[in-house]
Design a protein around this motif. Structure first.
Motif, PDB file in Angstrom:
ATOM      1  N   VAL A  26       0.851  -1.198   0.000  1.00  0.00           N
ATOM      2  CA  VAL A  26       0.000   0.000   0.000  1.00  0.00           C
ATOM      3  C   VAL A  26       0.886   1.247   0.000  1.00  0.00           C
ATOM      4  N   LEU A  27       1.864   1.271   0.894  1.00  0.00           N
ATOM      5  CA  LEU A  27       2.680   2.470   1.092  1.00  0.00           C
ATOM      6  C   LEU A  27       3.624   2.781  -0.059  1.00  0.00           C
ATOM      7  N   THR A  28       3.849   1.848  -0.973  1.00  0.00           N
ATOM      8  CA  THR A  28       4.717   2.148  -2.118  1.00  0.00           C
ATOM      9  C   THR A  28       4.138   3.243  -3.001  1.00  0.00           C
ATOM     10  N   HIS A  29       2.852   3.493  -2.880  1.00  0.00           N
ATOM     11  CA  HIS A  29       2.172   4.478  -3.725  1.00  0.00           C
ATOM     12  C   HIS A  29       2.251   5.904  -3.175  1.00  0.00           C
ATOM     13  N   TYR A  30       2.844   6.084  -1.997  1.00  0.00           N
ATOM     14  CA  TYR A  30       2.811   7.369  -1.305  1.00  0.00           C
ATOM     15  C   TYR A  30       4.210   7.963  -1.151  1.00  0.00           C
ATOM     16  N   THR A  31       4.276   9.302  -1.095  1.00  0.00           N
ATOM     17  CA  THR A  31       5.530   9.981  -0.777  1.00  0.00           C
ATOM     18  C   THR A  31       5.807   9.810   0.719  1.00  0.00           C
ATOM     19  N   GLU A  32       7.044  10.068   1.115  1.00  0.00           N
ATOM     20  CA  GLU A  32       7.430   9.922   2.527  1.00  0.00           C
ATOM     21  C   GLU A  32       6.633  10.851   3.436  1.00  0.00           C
ATOM     22  N   ASN A  33       6.297  12.027   2.935  1.00  0.00           N
ATOM     23  CA  ASN A  33       5.653  13.040   3.773  1.00  0.00           C
ATOM     24  C   ASN A  33       4.192  13.286   3.412  1.00  0.00           C
ATOM     25  N   PHE A  34       3.523  12.285   2.832  1.00  0.00           N
ATOM     26  CA  PHE A  34       2.136  12.509   2.413  1.00  0.00           C
ATOM     27  C   PHE A  34       1.243  12.772   3.615  1.00  0.00           C
ATOM     28  N   GLU A  35       0.105  13.410   3.341  1.00  0.00           N
ATOM     29  CA  GLU A  35      -0.870  13.720   4.383  1.00  0.00           C
ATOM     30  C   GLU A  35      -2.144  12.931   4.152  1.00  0.00           C
ATOM     31  N   MET A  36      -2.671  12.360   5.229  1.00  0.00           N
ATOM     32  CA  MET A  36      -3.895  11.555   5.189  1.00  0.00           C
ATOM     33  C   MET A  36      -4.920  12.192   6.113  1.00  0.00           C
ATOM     34  N   SER A  37      -6.152  12.334   5.617  1.00  0.00           N
ATOM     35  CA  SER A  37      -7.262  12.835   6.429  1.00  0.00           C
ATOM     36  C   SER A  37      -8.392  11.828   6.370  1.00  0.00           C
ATOM     37  N   SER A  38      -8.963  11.525   7.540  1.00  0.00           N
ATOM     38  CA  SER A  38     -10.060  10.557   7.602  1.00  0.00           C
ATOM     39  C   SER A  38     -10.797  10.695   8.930  1.00  0.00           C
ATOM     40  N   PRO A  39     -12.115  10.531   8.904  1.00  0.00           N
ATOM     41  CA  PRO A  39     -12.844  10.529  10.175  1.00  0.00           C
ATOM     42  C   PRO A  39     -12.434   9.345  11.062  1.00  0.00           C
ATOM     43  N   PHE A  40     -11.930   8.266  10.463  1.00  0.00           N
ATOM     44  CA  PHE A  40     -11.468   7.121  11.256  1.00  0.00           C
ATOM     45  C   PHE A  40     -10.228   7.481  12.080  1.00  0.00           C
ATOM     46  N   ILE A  41      -9.371   8.363  11.563  1.00  0.00           N
ATOM     47  CA  ILE A  41      -8.206   8.826  12.328  1.00  0.00           C
ATOM     48  C   ILE A  41      -8.677   9.511  13.599  1.00  0.00           C
ATOM     49  N   LEU A  42      -9.700  10.329  13.453  1.00  0.00           N
ATOM     50  CA  LEU A  42     -10.287  11.033  14.591  1.00  0.00           C
ATOM     51  C   LEU A  42     -10.942  10.049  15.555  1.00  0.00           C
ATOM     52  N   GLN A  43     -11.757   9.135  15.043  1.00  0.00           N
ATOM     53  CA  GLN A  43     -12.467   8.161  15.877  1.00  0.00           C
ATOM     54  C   GLN A  43     -11.518   7.264  16.665  1.00  0.00           C
ATOM     55  N   MET A  44     -10.380   6.933  16.066  1.00  0.00           N
ATOM     56  CA  MET A  44      -9.422   6.058  16.735  1.00  0.00           C
ATOM     57  C   MET A  44      -8.483   6.822  17.662  1.00  0.00           C
ATOM     58  N   GLY A  45      -8.689   8.128  17.782  1.00  0.00           N
ATOM     59  CA  GLY A  45      -7.888   8.937  18.687  1.00  0.00           C
ATOM     60  C   GLY A  45      -6.452   9.130  18.244  1.00  0.00           C
ATOM     61  N   MET A  46      -6.208   9.042  16.950  1.00  0.00           N
ATOM     62  CA  MET A  46      -4.842   9.153  16.433  1.00  0.00           C
ATOM     63  C   MET A  46      -4.416  10.608  16.220  1.00  0.00           C
ATOM     64  N   SER A  47      -5.392  11.501  16.083  1.00  0.00           N
ATOM     65  CA  SER A  47      -5.096  12.909  15.850  1.00  0.00           C
ATOM     66  C   SER A  47      -6.354  13.712  16.156  1.00  0.00           C
ATOM     67  N   PRO A  48      -6.219  14.848  16.834  1.00  0.00           N
ATOM     68  CA  PRO A  48      -7.404  15.632  17.196  1.00  0.00           C
ATOM     69  C   PRO A  48      -8.107  16.286  16.011  1.00  0.00           C
ATOM     70  N   ASP A  49      -7.420  16.391  14.864  1.00  0.00           N
ATOM     71  CA  ASP A  49      -8.053  17.016  13.701  1.00  0.00           C
ATOM     72  C   ASP A  49      -8.299  16.029  12.562  1.00  0.00           C
ATOM     73  N   GLY A  50      -8.060  14.733  12.810  1.00  0.00           N
ATOM     74  CA  GLY A  50      -8.325  13.728  11.788  1.00  0.00           C
ATOM     75  C   GLY A  50      -7.303  13.672  10.676  1.00  0.00           C
ATOM     76  N   ARG A  51      -6.117  14.283  10.895  1.00  0.00           N
ATOM     77  CA  ARG A  51      -5.070  14.301   9.872  1.00  0.00           C
ATOM     78  C   ARG A  51      -3.768  13.736  10.434  1.00  0.00           C
ATOM     79  N   LEU A  52      -3.057  13.018   9.570  1.00  0.00           N
ATOM     80  CA  LEU A  52      -1.728  12.525   9.900  1.00  0.00           C
ATOM     81  C   LEU A  52      -0.797  12.850   8.743  1.00  0.00           C
ATOM     82  N   LYS A  53       0.479  13.064   9.063  1.00  0.00           N
ATOM     83  CA  LYS A  53       1.452  13.367   8.012  1.00  0.00           C
ATOM     84  C   LYS A  53       2.635  12.417   8.140  1.00  0.00           C
ATOM     85  N   GLY A  54       3.054  11.869   7.004  1.00  0.00           N
ATOM     86  CA  GLY A  54       4.224  11.019   6.949  1.00  0.00           C
ATOM     87  C   GLY A  54       3.902   9.534   7.001  1.00  0.00           C
ATOM     88  N   LYS A  55       4.712   8.760   6.272  1.00  0.00           N
ATOM     89  CA  LYS A  55       4.491   7.315   6.191  1.00  0.00           C
ATOM     90  C   LYS A  55       4.540   6.642   7.556  1.00  0.00           C
TER      91      LYS A  55
END
Length: 118
Positions: A26-55
């Protein structure tokens, strides 16, 4: 620029890698510093704004998601494409309909991904 053929190939590879639970593939398709936004990130408590940056950060999130949804399987429905973007419409976990929006750089790697769910 992403051709229609490249968009379809990306979608097929992306879904197959997820269905195999192969995060390296999956990760071969992404740059090292890509940004991901998802309501699941928020629901799982991974980030307060639902965004993560970096592989590294996104891999950690996806590993936790795969552990939670050990029977994860995606069914691809449609692939939409534009000049440097692709939208994959699919059935996600728990039968949720999902549309993932991807922005590609000039090397054909994803720099931003945004998940949408019903």
């Amino acid at each position: 620029m992403i051709s229609r053929e490249q968009a379809l190939q990306f979608a097929d590879e992306w879904v197959a890698a997820w269905n195999a639970h192969d995060l390296d593939a999956v990760l071969t398709h992404y740059t090292e510093n890509f940004e991901m936004s998802s309501p699941f990130i928020l629901q799982m408590g991974m980030s307060p704004d639902g965004r993560l940056k970096g592989k590294v950060n996104v891999r950690n999130y996806w590993e936790k998601a795969l552990a939670k949804y050990h029977d994860l399987h995606f069914d691809l429905h449609e692939v939409l494409s534009c000049i440097n973007t692709v939208i994959i419409y699919y059935t996600s976990v728990n039968g949720k309909k999902a549309a993932e929006f991807f922005v590609f750089n000039e090397d054909g790697k994803v720099v931003q991904a945004i998940g949408h769910y019903n």
